[in-house]
Motif scaffolding. Structure first.
Motif, PDB file in Angstrom:
ATOM      1  N   PHE A   1       0.835  -1.197   0.000  1.00 56.33           N
ATOM      2  CA  PHE A   1       0.000   0.000   0.000  1.00 56.33           C
ATOM      3  C   PHE A   1       0.874   1.253   0.000  1.00 56.33           C
ATOM      4  O   PHE A   1       1.900   1.304   0.693  1.00 56.33           O
ATOM      5  CB  PHE A   1      -0.888   0.043   1.249  1.00 56.33           C
ATOM      6  N   PRO A   2       0.504   2.291  -0.758  1.00 55.65           N
ATOM      7  CA  PRO A   2       1.229   3.565  -0.660  1.00 55.65           C
ATOM      8  C   PRO A   2       1.198   4.075   0.778  1.00 55.65           C
ATOM      9  O   PRO A   2       0.176   3.982   1.464  1.00 55.65           O
ATOM     10  CB  PRO A   2       0.448   4.493  -1.596  1.00 55.65           C
ATOM     11  N   ARG A   3       2.306   4.639   1.231  1.00 54.63           N
ATOM     12  CA  ARG A   3       2.442   4.988   2.646  1.00 54.63           C
ATOM     13  C   ARG A   3       2.313   6.476   2.941  1.00 54.63           C
ATOM     14  O   ARG A   3       2.357   6.876   4.108  1.00 54.63           O
ATOM     15  CB  ARG A   3       3.799   4.483   3.155  1.00 54.63           C
TER      16      ARG A   3
ATOM     17  N   ARG B   1       4.035  -0.912  -6.723  1.00 53.55           N
ATOM     18  CA  ARG B   1       4.454  -1.466  -5.431  1.00 53.55           C
ATOM     19  C   ARG B   1       4.634  -0.372  -4.385  1.00 53.55           C
ATOM     20  O   ARG B   1       5.630  -0.286  -3.686  1.00 53.55           O
ATOM     21  CB  ARG B   1       5.724  -2.295  -5.578  1.00 53.55           C
ATOM     22  N   GLY B   2       3.655   0.496  -4.300  1.00 53.13           N
ATOM     23  CA  GLY B   2       3.630   1.498  -3.248  1.00 53.13           C
ATOM     24  C   GLY B   2       4.452   2.732  -3.512  1.00 53.13           C
ATOM     25  O   GLY B   2       4.438   3.672  -2.719  1.00 53.13           O
ATOM     26  N   SER B   3       5.175   2.773  -4.628  1.00 55.12           N
ATOM     27  CA  SER B   3       6.032   3.917  -4.932  1.00 55.12           C
ATOM     28  C   SER B   3       5.464   4.717  -6.096  1.00 55.12           C
ATOM     29  O   SER B   3       5.010   4.144  -7.087  1.00 55.12           O
ATOM     30  CB  SER B   3       7.441   3.439  -5.303  1.00 55.12           C
ATOM     31  N   PHE B   4       5.507   6.045  -5.954  1.00 56.50           N
ATOM     32  CA  PHE B   4       5.096   6.915  -7.054  1.00 56.50           C
ATOM     33  C   PHE B   4       6.302   7.573  -7.727  1.00 56.50           C
ATOM     34  O   PHE B   4       6.152   8.541  -8.464  1.00 56.50           O
ATOM     35  CB  PHE B   4       4.110   7.975  -6.555  1.00 56.50           C
ATOM     36  N   SER B   5       7.492   7.059  -7.481  1.00 55.91           N
ATOM     37  CA  SER B   5       8.676   7.520  -8.190  1.00 55.91           C
ATOM     38  C   SER B   5       8.484   7.345  -9.685  1.00 55.91           C
ATOM     39  O   SER B   5       7.876   6.362 -10.138  1.00 55.91           O
ATOM     40  CB  SER B   5       9.905   6.727  -7.737  1.00 55.91           C
ATOM     41  N   ILE B   6       9.000   8.282 -10.482  1.00 58.22           N
ATOM     42  CA  ILE B   6       8.845   8.152 -11.934  1.00 58.22           C
ATOM     43  C   ILE B   6       9.515   6.882 -12.441  1.00 58.22           C
ATOM     44  O   ILE B   6       9.089   6.295 -13.437  1.00 58.22           O
ATOM     45  CB  ILE B   6       9.395   9.400 -12.671  1.00 58.22           C
ATOM     46  N   LYS B   7      10.543   6.406 -11.742  1.00 61.43           N
ATOM     47  CA  LYS B   7      11.233   5.199 -12.175  1.00 61.43           C
ATOM     48  C   LYS B   7      10.479   3.936 -11.781  1.00 61.43           C
ATOM     49  O   LYS B   7      10.862   2.835 -12.165  1.00 61.43           O
ATOM     50  CB  LYS B   7      12.664   5.201 -11.659  1.00 61.43           C
ATOM     51  N   ALA B   8       9.415   4.096 -10.991  1.00 58.58           N
ATOM     52  CA  ALA B   8       8.483   2.994 -10.761  1.00 58.58           C
ATOM     53  C   ALA B   8       7.255   3.138 -11.638  1.00 58.58           C
ATOM     54  O   ALA B   8       6.749   2.156 -12.182  1.00 58.58           O
ATOM     55  CB  ALA B   8       8.076   2.945  -9.283  1.00 58.58           C
TER      56      ALA B   8
END
Length: 507
Positions: A237-239, A421-428
């Motif tokens: 889950f996004p944190r 997988r819970g990350s909103f990084s552009i690389k994810a």
């Protein structure tokens, strides 16, 4: 021997401490933890250890000290001989080992342990390190008067000419209070638990849980420990808005779709993740089209690369000052034409702020009014800093700020894919929504490596910097070319992500 790295790992997870202590290989990095592809080539890692450079700069503050040369037996001999000041000390006791940058003997025969760090304040990690240092010194039978930290003075400004002055660069702070009784008790408990885990012939039976993502430095074994779990595992889950992940996992809710929502309003990111789980992989809010409307195309796509050295390398800057040295801009004219322009500041001891600002103003067509797409608030902050540093250019820079459209907020508020997988990084996000996005084949593949590489080039100009290892002319040219390629790939990834989002709005 157990060191602070094992104890710190054990504070998060004893399985992580076990793997660190047993030198378990770390799996290649992947997009699943926010980074794409395998780590960059070894030559793209920092050309020197920033902490080692800081320690070398602090050495003149301890003139006349004897060096223990990182050897525990030599340290003990120097301490037993009553040496007043010892650098590069190592103390071992009861299976524990700690490095102490400086040991100073007081008039009463007690010791002050000095830790030289490249931070500007006493962090939780430094307080734990101080407590561990005190714990080991006491276990070795030494009488300790205090633990001090040599930190960088965040108000220090590098002069326009001449070397860094270590007497002004560093400040000395007592961390004895921070390493007080409660923290010492916690460290002692962590030492005991870590010792037991490493002594056992069997790996600790610790299932993946919310603790897997608790560490501020990230767990290097995250992918390995979670590989068997479903894509919609509750732990993903996004944190950002702090959903009760630990509570759900403790109650046995393994998959996102199963978490109880009756009578509870979930944070938006968590709710979108739950809906993606129920939909089998992806959720797109019906509001996506409206959120994308201000982004064009036509549109520009902007990315900065910046350097932020602990020890100031630019005249007039302070520790960790953020200085842009490269920008990349792609332009989509909405008719199928994509163009690119960038600017990389030649390495110099003068900060390239005016060059960066003037080139950007010219490139972004100040009179066009077209949106400028970014990912996160980072570019907005850099434009703000440039406007503050260059008042005569503040108006056009603020006009550029006003045109920014943040795709991160669009994604965070309107889209979720289980591959994030819970990350909103552009690389994810970008590889999940636009599979054509890849950083393979690049010499530099992340922003931290870019900053380190450019800093290494700058350090070659800073001949008074004692520890710096700068690349030669051929290597320098390759580094600069790799930097431009990486920054251009970042803005191209934004183009691909934007187009993927535009396709999703009609899905």
């Amino acid at each position: 021997m157990i060191g602070f790295s094992e104890v710190r790992a054990g504070q998060q997870c004893l399985l992580r401490a076990y793997k660190v202590g047993r030198d378990v290989p770390i799996a290649p990095l992947s997009a699943l933890d926010g980074r794409v592809g395998t780590p960059g080539p070894t030559s793209m890692r920092p050309e020197s250890d920033p902490l080692a450079d800081v320690r070398a700069l602090a050495r003149p503050l301890f003139a006349g000290a004897e060096s223990a040369q990182g050897d525990a037996a030599r340290t003990r001999a120097l301490m037993d001989a009553g040496c007043p000041r010892i650098v590069d000390a190592v103390v071992e006791a009861d299976g524990l080992r700690v490095r102490v940058d400086v040991l100073e003997r007081t008039a009463r025969g007690r010791w002050i342990a000095v830790l030289i760090r490249n931070g500007v304040r006493v962090s939780w990690s430094l307080a734990d390190r101080a407590a561990f240092t005190l714990h080991v010194l006491r276990a070795a039978g030494h009488h300790v008067a205090a633990v001090h930290a040599m930190l960088l003075d965040e108000t220090y400004e590098r002069p326009d000419a001449g070397p860094v002055d270590p007497h002004r660069l560093f400040v000395r702070r007592s961390v004895s209070f921070a390493a007080g009784r409660r923290r010492l008790l916690r460290i002692a408990a962590s030492v005991a638990a870590t010792r037991a885990a490493l002594a056992s012939p069997d790996r600790p039976a610790i299932a993946p849980g919310a603790h897997c993502r608790d560490s501020r430095d990230g767990c290097p074994f995250l992918d390995d420990c979670t590989a068997h779990l479903p894509a919609d595992w509750t732990g993903w889950f996004p944190r950002k808005d702090k959903p009760p992940i630990r509570e759900w996992l403790a109650q046995g809710f393994v998959r996102m779709a199963a978490v109880p929502v009756e009578g509870r309003q979930l944070p938006r990111g968590a709710e979108h993740a739950r809906l993606a789980s129920r939909a089998g992989g992806q959720y797109v809010a019906p509001t996506l089209a409206a959120a994308l409307a201000p982004a064009g195309p036509p549109a520009y796509y902007l990315d900065f690369e910046c350097v932020s050295p602990a020890v100031p390398l630019y005249a007039g800057t302070r520790p960790y000052a953020v200085v842009p040295f490269l920008w990349s801009v792609h332009h989509d004219d909405a008719a199928g034409n994509l163009t690119h322009v960038d600017d990389l500041a030649p390495p110099s001891t003068d900060p390239p702020l005016r060059r960066m600002a003037e080139g950007l103003i010219a490139a972004l067509g100040p009179s066009s009014g077209e949106p400028i797409v970014v990912y996160s608030s980072y570019e907005w902050e850099r434009l703000r800093d440039l406007a503050q540093a260059l008042p005569d250019l503040a108006e056009p820079l603020q006009a550029i700020q006003a045109r920014l459209v943040d795709l991160l907020e669009v994604v965070r508020e309107h889209v979720y894919d289980l591959r994030f997988r819970g990350s909103f990084s552009i690389k994810a996000v970008a590889p999940a929504l636009a599979p054509e996005v890849t950083y393979d084949g690049l010499g530099i593949r992340d922003g931290l490596a870019a900053a380190h590489a450019y800093e290494a080039v700058l350090r070659g100009l800073d001949r008074v910097h004692p520890g710096g290892v700068a690349p030669g002319p051929d290597r320098r040219a390759q580094v600069l070319a790799d930097l431009r390629a990486y920054c251009a790939r970042d803005t191209l990834a934004m183009v691909a992500l934007h187009r993927a989002l535009l396709r999703l709005r009609h899905a």
